[in-house]
Design a protein around this motif. Structure first.
Motif, PDB file in Angstrom:
ATOM      1  N   THR A   1      -1.783  64.921  19.718  1.00 59.28           N
ATOM      2  CA  THR A   1      -2.648  64.881  18.546  1.00 59.28           C
ATOM      3  C   THR A   1      -2.945  63.434  18.181  1.00 59.28           C
ATOM      4  OG1 THR A   1      -1.602  66.895  17.771  1.00 59.28           O
ATOM      5  CG2 THR A   1      -2.894  65.666  16.169  1.00 59.28           C
ATOM      6  N   PRO A   2      -4.203  63.102  17.971  1.00 57.29           N
ATOM      7  CA  PRO A   2      -4.533  61.718  17.627  1.00 57.29           C
ATOM      8  C   PRO A   2      -4.012  61.335  16.240  1.00 57.29           C
ATOM      9  CG  PRO A   2      -6.478  63.113  17.486  1.00 57.29           C
ATOM     10  CD  PRO A   2      -5.376  63.951  18.047  1.00 57.29           C
ATOM     11  N   THR A   3      -3.760  60.066  16.070  1.00 59.17           N
ATOM     12  CA  THR A   3      -3.341  59.512  14.787  1.00 59.17           C
ATOM     13  C   THR A   3      -4.552  59.436  13.867  1.00 59.17           C
ATOM     14  OG1 THR A   3      -1.687  58.199  15.895  1.00 59.17           O
ATOM     15  CG2 THR A   3      -2.333  57.476  13.701  1.00 59.17           C
ATOM     16  N   GLU A   4      -4.349  59.798  12.618  1.00 62.51           N
ATOM     17  CA  GLU A   4      -5.406  59.655  11.623  1.00 62.51           C
ATOM     18  C   GLU A   4      -5.055  58.448  10.759  1.00 62.51           C
ATOM     19  OE1 GLU A   4      -5.959  63.295   9.409  1.00 62.51           O
ATOM     20  OE2 GLU A   4      -5.535  64.472  11.211  1.00 62.51           O
ATOM     21  N   ILE A   5      -5.957  57.483  10.701  1.00 64.17           N
ATOM     22  CA  ILE A   5      -5.720  56.292   9.886  1.00 64.17           C
ATOM     23  C   ILE A   5      -6.959  56.063   9.029  1.00 64.17           C
ATOM     24  CG2 ILE A   5      -6.493  54.679  11.671  1.00 64.17           C
ATOM     25  CD1 ILE A   5      -4.141  52.838  10.669  1.00 64.17           C
ATOM     26  N   SER A   6      -6.735  55.790   7.742  1.00 62.86           N
ATOM     27  CA  SER A   6      -7.852  55.574   6.830  1.00 62.86           C
ATOM     28  C   SER A   6      -7.462  54.511   5.812  1.00 62.86           C
ATOM     29  CB  SER A   6      -8.234  56.887   6.130  1.00 62.86           C
ATOM     30  OG  SER A   6      -7.138  57.376   5.389  1.00 62.86           O
ATOM     31  N   GLY A   7      -8.435  54.113   5.041  1.00 57.28           N
ATOM     32  CA  GLY A   7      -8.200  53.102   4.018  1.00 57.28           C
ATOM     33  C   GLY A   7      -8.884  51.806   4.368  1.00 57.28           C
ATOM     34  N   ASP A   8      -8.451  50.752   3.710  1.00 60.30           N
ATOM     35  CA  ASP A   8      -9.003  49.430   3.965  1.00 60.30           C
ATOM     36  C   ASP A   8      -7.862  48.471   4.258  1.00 60.30           C
ATOM     37  OD1 ASP A   8      -7.843  48.735   1.502  1.00 60.30           O
ATOM     38  OD2 ASP A   8      -9.699  49.146   0.418  1.00 60.30           O
ATOM     39  N   ARG A   9      -8.121  47.207   4.231  1.00 59.28           N
ATOM     40  CA  ARG A   9      -7.107  46.220   4.610  1.00 59.28           C
ATOM     41  C   ARG A   9      -6.025  46.014   3.557  1.00 59.28           C
ATOM     42  NH1 ARG A   9     -10.200  41.558   8.048  1.00 59.28           N
ATOM     43  NH2 ARG A   9     -10.669  42.932   9.795  1.00 59.28           N
ATOM     44  N   ALA A  10      -6.178  46.617   2.383  1.00 54.58           N
ATOM     45  CA  ALA A  10      -5.174  46.487   1.326  1.00 54.58           C
ATOM     46  C   ALA A  10      -4.373  47.772   1.128  1.00 54.58           C
ATOM     47  CB  ALA A  10      -5.831  46.081   0.014  1.00 54.58           C
ATOM     48  N   GLU A  11      -4.970  48.923   1.442  1.00 59.09           N
ATOM     49  CA  GLU A  11      -4.288  50.209   1.290  1.00 59.09           C
ATOM     50  C   GLU A  11      -4.599  51.082   2.502  1.00 59.09           C
ATOM     51  OE1 GLU A  11      -4.725  52.180  -2.465  1.00 59.09           O
ATOM     52  OE2 GLU A  11      -4.910  50.267  -3.509  1.00 59.09           O
ATOM     53  N   ILE A  12      -3.569  51.471   3.228  1.00 61.95           N
ATOM     54  CA  ILE A  12      -3.730  52.224   4.473  1.00 61.95           C
ATOM     55  C   ILE A  12      -2.980  53.539   4.364  1.00 61.95           C
ATOM     56  CG2 ILE A  12      -3.273  52.207   6.964  1.00 61.95           C
ATOM     57  CD1 ILE A  12      -3.253  49.068   6.677  1.00 61.95           C
ATOM     58  N   GLU A  13      -3.612  54.610   4.834  1.00 64.54           N
ATOM     59  CA  GLU A  13      -2.986  55.932   4.945  1.00 64.54           C
ATOM     60  C   GLU A  13      -2.921  56.268   6.436  1.00 64.54           C
ATOM     61  OE1 GLU A  13      -1.855  57.943   2.388  1.00 64.54           O
ATOM     62  OE2 GLU A  13      -2.324  56.313   1.008  1.00 64.54           O
ATOM     63  N   LEU A  14      -1.789  56.782   6.872  1.00 67.37           N
ATOM     64  CA  LEU A  14      -1.586  57.085   8.282  1.00 67.37           C
ATOM     65  C   LEU A  14      -0.927  58.454   8.409  1.00 67.37           C
ATOM     66  CD1 LEU A  14      -1.321  55.840  11.276  1.00 67.37           C
ATOM     67  CD2 LEU A  14       1.000  55.305  10.584  1.00 67.37           C
ATOM     68  N   VAL A  15      -1.492  59.327   9.241  1.00 70.68           N
ATOM     69  CA  VAL A  15      -0.851  60.585   9.602  1.00 70.68           C
ATOM     70  C   VAL A  15      -0.515  60.479  11.079  1.00 70.68           C
ATOM     71  CG1 VAL A  15      -1.087  63.089   9.826  1.00 70.68           C
ATOM     72  CG2 VAL A  15      -2.083  61.921   7.853  1.00 70.68           C
ATOM     73  N   GLY A  16       0.775  60.579  11.411  1.00 67.34           N
ATOM     74  CA  GLY A  16       1.226  60.402  12.783  1.00 67.34           C
ATOM     75  C   GLY A  16       2.228  61.450  13.190  1.00 67.34           C
ATOM     76  N   HIS A  17       2.693  61.334  14.430  1.00 65.61           N
ATOM     77  CA  HIS A  17       3.592  62.316  15.026  1.00 65.61           C
ATOM     78  C   HIS A  17       4.662  61.581  15.832  1.00 65.61           C
ATOM     79  CE1 HIS A  17       0.272  65.015  14.076  1.00 65.61           C
ATOM     80  NE2 HIS A  17      -0.493  64.070  14.571  1.00 65.61           N
ATOM     81  N   ALA A  18       5.910  61.960  15.636  1.00 65.43           N
ATOM     82  CA  ALA A  18       7.016  61.361  16.379  1.00 65.43           C
ATOM     83  C   ALA A  18       7.708  62.443  17.205  1.00 65.43           C
ATOM     84  CB  ALA A  18       8.018  60.718  15.423  1.00 65.43           C
ATOM     85  N   GLU A  19       7.860  62.190  18.502  1.00 66.90           N
ATOM     86  CA  GLU A  19       8.573  63.124  19.366  1.00 66.90           C
ATOM     87  C   GLU A  19      10.068  62.967  19.143  1.00 66.90           C
ATOM     88  OE1 GLU A  19       7.264  62.611  23.381  1.00 66.90           O
ATOM     89  OE2 GLU A  19       5.203  63.159  22.883  1.00 66.90           O
ATOM     90  N   VAL A  20      10.747  64.108  18.924  1.00 69.45           N
ATOM     91  CA  VAL A  20      12.178  64.098  18.611  1.00 69.45           C
ATOM     92  C   VAL A  20      12.885  65.236  19.335  1.00 69.45           C
ATOM     93  CG1 VAL A  20      11.925  62.987  16.343  1.00 69.45           C
ATOM     94  CG2 VAL A  20      11.791  65.472  16.516  1.00 69.45           C
ATOM     95  N   PRO A  21      14.179  65.075  19.601  1.00 64.14           N
ATOM     96  CA  PRO A  21      14.967  66.185  20.154  1.00 64.14           C
ATOM     97  C   PRO A  21      15.297  67.199  19.053  1.00 64.14           C
ATOM     98  CG  PRO A  21      16.336  64.237  19.879  1.00 64.14           C
ATOM     99  CD  PRO A  21      14.935  63.840  19.509  1.00 64.14           C
ATOM    100  N   ALA A  22      15.886  68.309  19.443  1.00 67.07           N
ATOM    101  CA  ALA A  22      16.272  69.345  18.480  1.00 67.07           C
ATOM    102  C   ALA A  22      17.172  68.751  17.399  1.00 67.07           C
ATOM    103  CB  ALA A  22      16.991  70.482  19.198  1.00 67.07           C
ATOM    104  N   GLY A  23      17.034  69.252  16.174  1.00 70.78           N
ATOM    105  CA  GLY A  23      17.853  68.796  15.057  1.00 70.78           C
ATOM    106  C   GLY A  23      17.058  68.795  13.766  1.00 70.78           C
ATOM    107  N   CYS A  24      17.724  68.386  12.691  1.00 70.12           N
ATOM    108  CA  CYS A  24      17.097  68.242  11.379  1.00 70.12           C
ATOM    109  C   CYS A  24      16.892  66.749  11.125  1.00 70.12           C
ATOM    110  CB  CYS A  24      17.984  68.842  10.297  1.00 70.12           C
ATOM    111  SG  CYS A  24      18.236  70.622  10.477  1.00 70.12           S
ATOM    112  N   TYR A  25      15.787  66.401  10.453  1.00 71.25           N
ATOM    113  CA  TYR A  25      15.418  64.998  10.332  1.00 71.25           C
ATOM    114  C   TYR A  25      15.056  64.579   8.923  1.00 71.25           C
ATOM    115  CZ  TYR A  25      15.573  64.736  15.298  1.00 71.25           C
ATOM    116  OH  TYR A  25      16.033  64.757  16.587  1.00 71.25           O
ATOM    117  N   VAL A  26      15.350  63.310   8.655  1.00 74.78           N
ATOM    118  CA  VAL A  26      14.828  62.569   7.507  1.00 74.78           C
ATOM    119  C   VAL A  26      14.211  61.300   8.081  1.00 74.78           C
ATOM    120  CG1 VAL A  26      16.462  63.508   5.830  1.00 74.78           C
ATOM    121  CG2 VAL A  26      17.025  61.405   7.068  1.00 74.78           C
TER     122      VAL A  26
END
Length: 138
Positions: free
Chosen positions: A41-66
């Motif tokens: 899935t592609p990364t979604e990045i928006s905003g300007d040079r002072a405020e940035i919003e990013l939606v991303g994805h991290a590959e992880v093994p089985a488990g619970c995460y913070v």
């Protein structure tokens, strides 16, 4: 990789250089969901040079995460780094029973400076990877 990627002082989520004219940067990150598939899935990045919003994805093994974030003050040419540490916990709302990915939303805001390039690092139980380097438009 962590220690060689950035040589700037920082605190979790906020960093300053101690000078009243130095830029200040703040960041937040929140896990939005999990999925038992690896993603292209592609990364979604928006905003300007002072405020940035990013939606991303991290590959992880089985488990619970913070996740914890650490944003580094932009360099003189506007380059900045966002480190995201995905840690396993015993239980919680974001768990996988298989290898898969977590989807997260991150926000970065900088005062008295601009970000022209953002490098995002994922630190997971299996790997430390450069997730992506993004040019930030005006």
């Amino acid at each position: 990789m962590k220690s060689s990627a950035v040589a700037l002082p920082s605190l979790a989520g906020c960093a300053t250089l101690g000078d009243s004219d130095a830029p200040e940067i703040g960041s937040t990150v929140e896990i939005e969901g999990t999925d038992c598939d690896l993603t292209e899935t592609p990364t979604e990045i928006s905003g300007d040079r002072a405020e940035i919003e990013l939606v991303g994805h991290a590959e992880v093994p089985a488990g619970c995460y913070v996740v914890q974030d650490d944003a580094h003050v932009p360099s003189e040419d506007g380059r900045s780094v966002l480190e995201l540490d995905f840690s396993r916990v015993d239980s919680g709302p974001h768990c996988l029973e298989c290898e898969g990915h977590v989807t997260y939303q991150a926000s970065i805001a900088v005062e008295e400076s601009e970000i022209t390039e953002l490098r995002v690092l994922h630190n997971t139980p299996d790997d430390d990877t450069i997730y992506g380097t993004f040019s930030i438009g005006e």
